[in-house]
Design a protein around this motif. Structure first.
Motif, mmCIF file in Angstrom:
data_model
loop_
_atom_site.group_PDB
_atom_site.id
_atom_site.type_symbol
_atom_site.label_atom_id
_atom_site.label_comp_id
_atom_site.label_asym_id
_atom_site.label_seq_id
_atom_site.Cartn_x
_atom_site.Cartn_y
_atom_site.Cartn_z
ATOM 1 N N ASP A 24 0.893 -1.089 -0.090
ATOM 2 C CA ASP A 24 0.184 0.045 0.057
ATOM 3 C C ASP A 24 0.913 1.283 0.185
ATOM 4 O O ASP A 24 1.939 1.131 -0.018
ATOM 5 N N ALA A 25 0.273 2.190 0.010
ATOM 6 C CA ALA A 25 1.047 3.643 0.088
ATOM 7 C C ALA A 25 1.860 3.848 1.177
ATOM 8 O O ALA A 25 3.185 4.613 1.139
ATOM 9 N N GLN A 26 1.813 3.024 2.365
ATOM 10 C CA GLN A 26 2.768 3.531 3.413
ATOM 11 C C GLN A 26 3.951 2.411 3.455
ATOM 12 O O GLN A 26 4.732 2.313 4.262
ATOM 13 N N GLY A 27 3.632 1.352 2.623
ATOM 14 C CA GLY A 27 4.843 0.218 2.244
ATOM 15 C C GLY A 27 4.520 -0.770 3.016
ATOM 16 O O GLY A 27 5.394 -1.886 3.088
ATOM 17 N N PHE A 28 3.160 -0.994 3.543
ATOM 18 C CA PHE A 28 2.941 -2.176 4.248
ATOM 19 C C PHE A 28 2.705 -3.259 3.007
ATOM 20 O O PHE A 28 2.431 -3.022 2.094
ATOM 21 N N LEU A 29 3.343 -4.470 3.691
ATOM 22 C CA LEU A 29 3.306 -5.642 2.670
ATOM 23 C C LEU A 29 2.407 -6.810 3.140
ATOM 24 O O LEU A 29 2.205 -7.096 4.080
ATOM 25 N N SER A 30 1.897 -7.314 1.968
ATOM 26 C CA SER A 30 1.158 -8.347 1.982
ATOM 27 C C SER A 30 1.660 -9.420 1.012
ATOM 28 O O SER A 30 1.684 -9.062 0.106
ATOM 29 N N LEU A 31 1.706 -10.603 1.794
ATOM 30 C CA LEU A 31 1.936 -11.943 0.969
ATOM 31 C C LEU A 31 0.966 -12.809 1.119
ATOM 32 O O LEU A 31 0.665 -13.399 2.190
ATOM 33 N N GLN A 32 0.270 -12.964 -0.008
ATOM 34 C CA GLN A 32 -0.861 -14.057 0.016
ATOM 35 C C GLN A 32 -0.470 -15.367 -0.733
ATOM 36 O O GLN A 32 -0.192 -15.326 -1.858
ATOM 37 N N TYR A 33 -0.360 -16.419 -0.021
ATOM 38 C CA TYR A 33 0.098 -17.855 -0.697
ATOM 39 C C TYR A 33 -1.252 -18.664 -0.863
ATOM 40 O O TYR A 33 -2.167 -18.816 -0.060
ATOM 41 N N MET A 34 -1.326 -19.152 -2.089
ATOM 42 C CA MET A 34 -2.398 -20.096 -2.585
ATOM 43 C C MET A 34 -1.985 -21.459 -2.357
ATOM 44 O O MET A 34 -0.958 -21.745 -3.017
ATOM 45 N N ILE A 35 -2.651 -22.374 -1.606
ATOM 46 C CA ILE A 35 -2.171 -23.646 -1.253
ATOM 47 C C ILE A 35 -3.099 -24.493 -1.715
ATOM 48 O O ILE A 35 -4.211 -24.472 -1.419
ATOM 49 N N ARG A 36 -2.794 -25.415 -2.322
ATOM 50 C CA ARG A 36 -3.801 -26.502 -3.010
ATOM 51 C C ARG A 36 -3.528 -27.976 -2.297
ATOM 52 O O ARG A 36 -2.356 -28.315 -2.374
ATOM 53 N N ASN A 37 -4.389 -28.484 -1.786
ATOM 54 C CA ASN A 37 -4.115 -29.691 -0.930
ATOM 55 C C ASN A 37 -4.435 -30.989 -1.741
ATOM 56 O O ASN A 37 -4.505 -30.795 -3.281
ATOM 57 N N ASP A 38 -4.236 -32.065 -1.378
ATOM 58 C CA ASP A 38 -4.235 -33.245 -2.256
ATOM 59 C C ASP A 38 -5.536 -33.369 -2.911
ATOM 60 O O ASP A 38 -5.412 -34.119 -4.262
ATOM 61 N N ASP A 39 -6.718 -33.059 -2.690
ATOM 62 C CA ASP A 39 -7.791 -33.178 -3.252
ATOM 63 C C ASP A 39 -8.003 -32.147 -4.199
ATOM 64 O O ASP A 39 -9.130 -31.929 -4.892
ATOM 65 N N GLY A 40 -6.919 -31.157 -4.281
ATOM 66 C CA GLY A 40 -7.070 -29.992 -5.172
ATOM 67 C C GLY A 40 -7.851 -28.789 -4.860
ATOM 68 O O GLY A 40 -8.099 -27.797 -5.363
ATOM 69 N N ILE B 25 -8.644 -25.391 -2.684
ATOM 70 C CA ILE B 25 -7.565 -24.071 -2.649
ATOM 71 C C ILE B 25 -7.881 -23.675 -1.182
ATOM 72 O O ILE B 25 -9.009 -23.327 -0.590
ATOM 73 N N CYS B 26 -6.771 -23.350 -0.306
ATOM 74 C CA CYS B 26 -6.580 -22.454 0.827
ATOM 75 C C CYS B 26 -5.647 -21.442 0.733
ATOM 76 O O CYS B 26 -4.684 -21.317 -0.247
ATOM 77 N N PHE B 27 -5.752 -20.406 1.553
ATOM 78 C CA PHE B 27 -5.182 -19.347 1.522
ATOM 79 C C PHE B 27 -4.157 -18.987 2.912
ATOM 80 O O PHE B 27 -4.842 -19.112 4.035
ATOM 81 N N VAL B 28 -2.962 -18.567 2.906
ATOM 82 C CA VAL B 28 -2.394 -17.931 4.118
ATOM 83 C C VAL B 28 -1.650 -16.697 3.663
ATOM 84 O O VAL B 28 -1.163 -16.640 2.676
ATOM 85 N N GLU B 29 -1.932 -15.825 4.565
ATOM 86 C CA GLU B 29 -1.612 -14.539 4.075
ATOM 87 C C GLU B 29 -0.682 -13.812 5.532
ATOM 88 O O GLU B 29 -0.936 -14.114 6.519
ATOM 89 N N TYR B 30 0.240 -13.207 5.003
ATOM 90 C CA TYR B 30 1.262 -12.623 5.882
ATOM 91 C C TYR B 30 1.454 -11.007 5.629
ATOM 92 O O TYR B 30 1.172 -10.456 4.362
ATOM 93 N N TYR B 31 1.003 -10.286 6.670
ATOM 94 C CA TYR B 31 1.281 -9.007 6.564
ATOM 95 C C TYR B 31 2.560 -8.443 7.051
ATOM 96 O O TYR B 31 2.647 -8.945 8.423
#
Length: 281
Positions: free
Chosen positions: A245-261, A263-269
Motif C-alpha cells: 500500500d502507500a505506506q509500504g505495508f506488505l501483504s504476501l498471500q500464498y495460494m495452497i492446493r491440497n491433495d484433493d485440489g 484451495i486455501c490461503f495463508v496471508e502474511y502482513y
C-alpha cells in the motif's frame, strides 16, 4: 462407524462443530503460521481463520474454508477464542505425521463457547484419542486495513520464483529490499549481507509472472527476521500474491492446493522497516 460420521457427543448444540477425514489438511495450514505459541481462532459460516501476530509488526492468517471440512457448523454469527497453537498442533499430529502407511487420521472438533475448552476427537485405525485444550480470552488484533482500493502495487508470482529467490539471496542481510515499479527493474529483490549486495530482478514478461499491476515505483525494506516465518507457507504454496500500500505495508498471500485440489490461503502482513531512511534507499 467412521469418526467423521459420528454425531456430537451430546445433544447440546456446539458453538463450533467440525469434522475432517484427513487431519493433515488442517495441520499443514496451521504449521504455515506457527511462529508464535498462541493464535486467535475466528469462525463463521464461511470457515475458520487462524491469526498469529508478533510484536505488532507481523501478522499471519490461515484461511480454511468451510468446504475443506466434511462437516462445519457455527451456531452464532461468529465464534472467537485464543488457543495455544503449539499444543493444538501437538494434538493434531498425535498419531504422527507420516502418511506412508496410507492410514488417515480423522478429526472431530467441538467447542461449546466462551470459557469452554476446545475438544478434539482423533481416530486412526480404530484407535480414538480425546484431547481437551483450554481456550483463552481473545486479544485485540492488528488491522492492516489492506482493502483492494488502498493497494498501490500488486504482482502474482509462481511460488517457485520466490523460493529460488530466497535460496539465492544472502540471508545474512538484516533486511530484504523490495522494489516494485511500472518501469525497469519492474520487480527487484535485494539483500545487503556479509558478502555484499545482491539483487534479483524479474521482468514483467517473465514466465514466473502471472499478473503485474504496478502503478508507481516503490522501494521498501523489511526485516528478514519478520519475513522468515512466511517461508513455511511459501514451501507448500503454488502461487503468491505480493501487494503493497502507500505506506509500504506488505501483504504476501500464498495460494495452497491440497491433495484433493481444494484451495486455501495463508496471508502474511508485514510492516516496513522504519529504521531505513529515504536517503539510504
Amino acid at each position: 462407524m467412521p469418526l467423521s460420521a459420528q454425531p456430537p457427543v451430546s445433544g447440546e448444540p456446539y458453538a463450533l462443530f467440525a469434522s475432517l477425514d484427513n487431519v493433515r489438511r488442517l495441520s499443514s495450514l496451521l504449521k504455515a503460521v506457527h511462529f508464535q505459541d498462541h493464535a486467535t481462532c475466528f469462525a463463521t459460516a464461511n470457515g475458520l481463520r487462524v491469526t498469529v501476530e508478533d510484536a505488532k509488526c507481523i501478522q499471519a492468517n490461515a484461511f480454511i474454508q468451510a468446504e475443506i471440512f466434511q462437516e462445519f457448523a457455527v451456531q452464532e454469527q461468529s465464534v472467537t477464542f485464543r488457543i495455544n497453537l503449539s499444543v493444538l498442533l501437538d494434538c493434531l499430529t498425535i498419531f504422527g505425521i507420516s502418511s506412508l502407511s496410507g492410514t488417515l487420521t480423522a478429526l472431530r472438533m467441538c467447542y461449546r463457547g466462551y470459557g469452554h475448552p476446545l475438544m478434539l476427537f482423533l481416530e486412526e485405525g480404530g484407535v480414538v484419542t480425546i484431547c481437551k485444550i483450554n481456550t483463552q480470552e481473545p486479544e485485540d488484533l492488528l488491522d492492516f486495513d489492506f482493502c483492494s482500493t488502498k493497494v498501490v502495487n500488486k504482482i502474482i508470482l509462481q511460488s517457485e520464483g520466490l523460493r529460488e529467490a530466497f535460496a539465492e539471496l544472502d540471508m545474512t542481510s538484516e533486511v530484504l529490499q523490495i522494489t516494485m515499479s511500472p518501469d525497469k527493474p519492474y520487480f527487484r529483490l535485494s539483500t545487503f549481507g556479509n558478502a555484499g549486495s545482491a539483487h534479483l530482478d524479474y521482468p514483467r514478461d517473465s514466465d514466473l509472472m502471472e499478473a503485474f499491476h504496478c502503478n508507481q515505483t516503490q522501494t521498501n525494506r523489511y526485516k528478514i527476521s519478520l519475513l522468515k516465518p512466511s517461508t513455511k507457507a511459501l514451501a507448500i504454496s503454488c502461487k503468491v500474491s505480493i501487494r503493497t500500500d502507500a505506506q509500504g505495508f506488505l501483504s504476501l498471500q500464498y495460494m495452497i492446493r491440497n491433495d484433493d485440489g481444494q484451495i486455501c490461503f495463508v496471508e502474511y502482513y508485514c510492516c516496513p522497516d522504519e529504521d531505513i531512511t529515504e536517503a539510504e534507499l
